[in-house]
Design a protein around this motif. Structure first.
Motif, mmCIF file in Angstrom:
data_model
loop_
_atom_site.group_PDB
_atom_site.id
_atom_site.type_symbol
_atom_site.label_atom_id
_atom_site.label_comp_id
_atom_site.label_asym_id
_atom_site.label_seq_id
_atom_site.Cartn_x
_atom_site.Cartn_y
_atom_site.Cartn_z
ATOM 1 N N GLU A 178 0.821 -1.211 0.000
ATOM 2 C CA GLU A 178 0.000 0.000 0.000
ATOM 3 C C GLU A 178 0.858 1.266 0.000
ATOM 4 O O GLU A 178 0.597 2.209 -0.753
ATOM 5 N N THR A 179 1.887 1.302 0.856
ATOM 6 C CA THR A 179 2.728 2.502 0.905
ATOM 7 C C THR A 179 3.519 2.673 -0.384
ATOM 8 O O THR A 179 3.725 3.800 -0.847
ATOM 9 N N LEU A 180 3.940 1.572 -0.967
ATOM 10 C CA LEU A 180 4.694 1.648 -2.219
ATOM 11 C C LEU A 180 3.811 2.135 -3.358
ATOM 12 O O LEU A 180 4.236 2.955 -4.183
ATOM 13 N N CYS A 181 2.577 1.633 -3.417
ATOM 14 C CA CYS A 181 1.622 2.101 -4.442
ATOM 15 C C CYS A 181 1.391 3.603 -4.324
ATOM 16 O O CYS A 181 1.344 4.326 -5.327
ATOM 17 N N ALA A 182 1.249 4.052 -3.074
ATOM 18 C CA ALA A 182 0.978 5.468 -2.833
ATOM 19 C C ALA A 182 2.153 6.343 -3.286
ATOM 20 O O ALA A 182 1.949 7.480 -3.743
ATOM 21 N N GLU A 183 3.361 5.814 -3.160
ATOM 22 C CA GLU A 183 4.554 6.577 -3.547
ATOM 23 C C GLU A 183 4.532 6.941 -5.025
ATOM 24 O O GLU A 183 5.036 7.997 -5.425
ATOM 25 N N VAL A 184 3.967 6.063 -5.850
ATOM 26 C CA VAL A 184 3.958 6.297 -7.306
ATOM 27 C C VAL A 184 2.544 6.504 -7.846
ATOM 28 O O VAL A 184 2.341 6.559 -9.064
ATOM 29 N N ASN A 185 1.571 6.578 -6.924
ATOM 30 C CA ASN A 185 0.183 6.863 -7.301
ATOM 31 C C ASN A 185 -0.338 5.882 -8.349
ATOM 32 O O ASN A 185 -0.840 6.255 -9.406
ATOM 33 N N MET A 186 -0.218 4.586 -8.023
ATOM 34 C CA MET A 186 -0.672 3.530 -8.926
ATOM 35 C C MET A 186 -1.591 2.584 -8.174
ATOM 36 O O MET A 186 -1.497 2.463 -6.947
ATOM 37 N N SER A 187 -2.466 1.909 -8.910
ATOM 38 C CA SER A 187 -3.327 0.913 -8.283
ATOM 39 C C SER A 187 -2.484 -0.276 -7.838
ATOM 40 O O SER A 187 -1.420 -0.549 -8.406
ATOM 41 N N ARG A 188 -2.964 -0.984 -6.829
ATOM 42 C CA ARG A 188 -2.217 -2.113 -6.268
ATOM 43 C C ARG A 188 -1.912 -3.179 -7.321
ATOM 44 O O ARG A 188 -0.765 -3.616 -7.460
ATOM 45 N N SER A 189 -2.911 -3.605 -8.069
ATOM 46 C CA SER A 189 -2.721 -4.700 -9.026
ATOM 47 C C SER A 189 -1.770 -4.301 -10.149
ATOM 48 O O SER A 189 -0.874 -5.074 -10.524
ATOM 49 N N TYR A 190 -1.958 -3.087 -10.681
ATOM 50 C CA TYR A 190 -1.111 -2.646 -11.791
ATOM 51 C C TYR A 190 0.324 -2.426 -11.314
ATOM 52 O O TYR A 190 1.290 -2.795 -11.995
ATOM 53 N N PHE A 191 0.472 -1.845 -10.127
ATOM 54 C CA PHE A 191 1.799 -1.609 -9.560
ATOM 55 C C PHE A 191 2.570 -2.914 -9.411
ATOM 56 O O PHE A 191 3.731 -3.026 -9.811
ATOM 57 N N GLN A 192 1.914 -3.940 -8.837
ATOM 58 C CA GLN A 192 2.592 -5.214 -8.610
ATOM 59 C C GLN A 192 2.994 -5.871 -9.931
ATOM 60 O O GLN A 192 4.072 -6.465 -10.044
ATOM 61 N N LEU A 193 2.125 -5.756 -10.936
ATOM 62 C CA LEU A 193 2.418 -6.337 -12.247
ATOM 63 C C LEU A 193 3.629 -5.667 -12.893
ATOM 64 O O LEU A 193 4.572 -6.335 -13.322
ATOM 65 N N VAL A 194 3.618 -4.337 -12.938
ATOM 66 C CA VAL A 194 4.694 -3.607 -13.610
ATOM 67 C C VAL A 194 6.003 -3.733 -12.838
ATOM 68 O O VAL A 194 7.072 -3.877 -13.432
ATOM 69 N N TYR A 195 5.930 -3.719 -11.510
ATOM 70 C CA TYR A 195 7.144 -3.831 -10.697
ATOM 71 C C TYR A 195 7.849 -5.156 -10.982
ATOM 72 O O TYR A 195 9.067 -5.199 -11.173
ATOM 73 N N ARG A 196 7.070 -6.227 -11.032
ATOM 74 C CA ARG A 196 7.671 -7.536 -11.291
ATOM 75 C C ARG A 196 8.243 -7.619 -12.699
ATOM 76 O O ARG A 196 9.305 -8.216 -12.919
ATOM 77 N N GLU A 197 7.557 -7.026 -13.669
ATOM 78 C CA GLU A 197 8.046 -7.054 -15.047
ATOM 79 C C GLU A 197 9.372 -6.312 -15.181
ATOM 80 O O GLU A 197 10.269 -6.741 -15.904
ATOM 81 N N ILE A 198 9.506 -5.198 -14.473
ATOM 82 C CA ILE A 198 10.710 -4.385 -14.590
ATOM 83 C C ILE A 198 11.875 -4.969 -13.796
ATOM 84 O O ILE A 198 13.000 -5.065 -14.289
ATOM 85 N N PHE A 199 11.614 -5.391 -12.544
ATOM 86 C CA PHE A 199 12.704 -5.780 -11.657
ATOM 87 C C PHE A 199 12.841 -7.290 -11.459
ATOM 88 O O PHE A 199 13.759 -7.743 -10.791
ATOM 89 N N GLY A 200 11.934 -8.074 -12.037
ATOM 90 C CA GLY A 200 12.095 -9.512 -11.991
ATOM 91 C C GLY A 200 11.726 -10.165 -10.682
ATOM 92 O O GLY A 200 12.038 -11.347 -10.472
ATOM 93 N N MET A 201 11.081 -9.459 -9.781
ATOM 94 C CA MET A 201 10.638 -10.020 -8.505
ATOM 95 C C MET A 201 9.509 -9.157 -7.966
ATOM 96 O O MET A 201 9.306 -8.029 -8.423
ATOM 97 N N THR A 202 8.756 -9.686 -6.995
ATOM 98 C CA THR A 202 7.679 -8.902 -6.404
ATOM 99 C C THR A 202 8.267 -7.771 -5.572
ATOM 100 O O THR A 202 9.426 -7.836 -5.129
ATOM 101 N N CYS A 203 7.464 -6.751 -5.329
ATOM 102 C CA CYS A 203 7.952 -5.611 -4.557
ATOM 103 C C CYS A 203 8.315 -6.016 -3.130
ATOM 104 O O CYS A 203 9.324 -5.548 -2.583
ATOM 105 N N ILE A 204 7.544 -6.916 -2.531
ATOM 106 C CA ILE A 204 7.828 -7.340 -1.152
ATOM 107 C C ILE A 204 9.092 -8.194 -1.106
ATOM 108 O O ILE A 204 9.906 -8.069 -0.178
#
Length: 262
Positions: A178-204
């Protein structure tokens, strides 16, 4: 498996390069310890700390450090084990990202020690350790880091890179999805998807990785108590910290400190 050369915690200064215009006569395994630029033939690849590359034989290679860093590497040939190596299907000349880089580095340290030892069973030990390392690389869930995702192709790329830098600069923070999503103003589902695509792992998983990096550094460079280190890494509960540390490093903080303290 035959190791031709090996290096553990090799120093590469900012701006310095390792250059092999005709490539190498073996597979080069590199575990980065900082931001590096790789030129593989005509391909440019930027790696971050903890990224892994298996560079195919005879691939023209230049790797340049963006900062002073230490990296681990093994030059090997799968002599007599070609079918074993091919069956693992580890992509070559492709950037890979793993959550458990500390384990990989420890495996390479062990291989380096065996390579320079004079034990009677040295060859057998190297063969077993090398196969175990490659199996780990194939099974540990490493993700191919997309080279197409860049600032030009994804509108959130730059924001997420800055967010990741903030995470790694502040391991003491209690980061949540939640705090990470808020940092970039993105929805939870979209944030998790894009984060994994870019960095190769989940945000947590990335958050835990940054906390473990900080914990390992504090354990080996300070005399702080385990409780204090847990707090500095953002854990309110010392037992939770110890459980997570053992899960990610294969040993307790106390044992890790004893084995790696310089």
């Amino acid at each position: 498996m035959q190791i031709l050369e090996i290096g553990y915690q090799t120093l590469l200064r900012q701006g310095e390069s390792v250059f092999h215009p005709d490539g190498l006569h073996g597979v080069l395994l590199v575990l980065t310890g900082g931001a590096m630029q790789f030129m593989l033939g005509r391909s440019d690849i930027r790696a971050e700390s903890g990224d892994t590359l298996l560079i195919a034989p005879n691939t023209p290679l230049r790797m340049t450090a963006e900062q002073d860093l230490l990296y681990d590497w093994i030059l090997f040939v799968p002599t007599g084990d070609d079918s074993f190596y091919k069956a693992l299907q580890i992509p070559e000349n492709t950037l890979l990202r793993f959550g458990d880089t500390a384990f990989l580095s420890m495996m390479m340290q062990q291989l380096c020690a065996e390579f320079y030892a004079s034990n009677v069973k040295r060859g057998e030990m190297i063969d077993c350790l090398m196969k175990a390392l490659l199996i780990r690389l194939s099974e540990t869930g490493g993700s191919i880091v997309s080279q197409q995702l860049s600032a030009n192709s994804d509108p959130h790329y730059a924001d997420l890179v800055r967010l990741r830098e903030k995470i790694y600069a502040n391991p003491q923070e209690k980061w949540s999805v939640e705090t990470l999503c808020a940092e970039v103003n993105m929805s939870r589902s979209y944030f998790q998807l894009v984060y994994r695509e870019i960095f190769g792992m989940t945000c947590i998983a990335d958050v835990i990785n940054c906390k473990m990096n900080r914990a390992r550094d504090l354990l080996t460079s300070t005399s702080y108590t385990i409780s204090h280190i847990a707090q500095l890494c953002g854990y309110d509960n010392e037992e939770h910290f110890m459980r997570q540390f053992k899960k990610n490093n294969g040993t307790t903080p106390t044992v890790f400190r004893r084995e790696h303290r310089t």
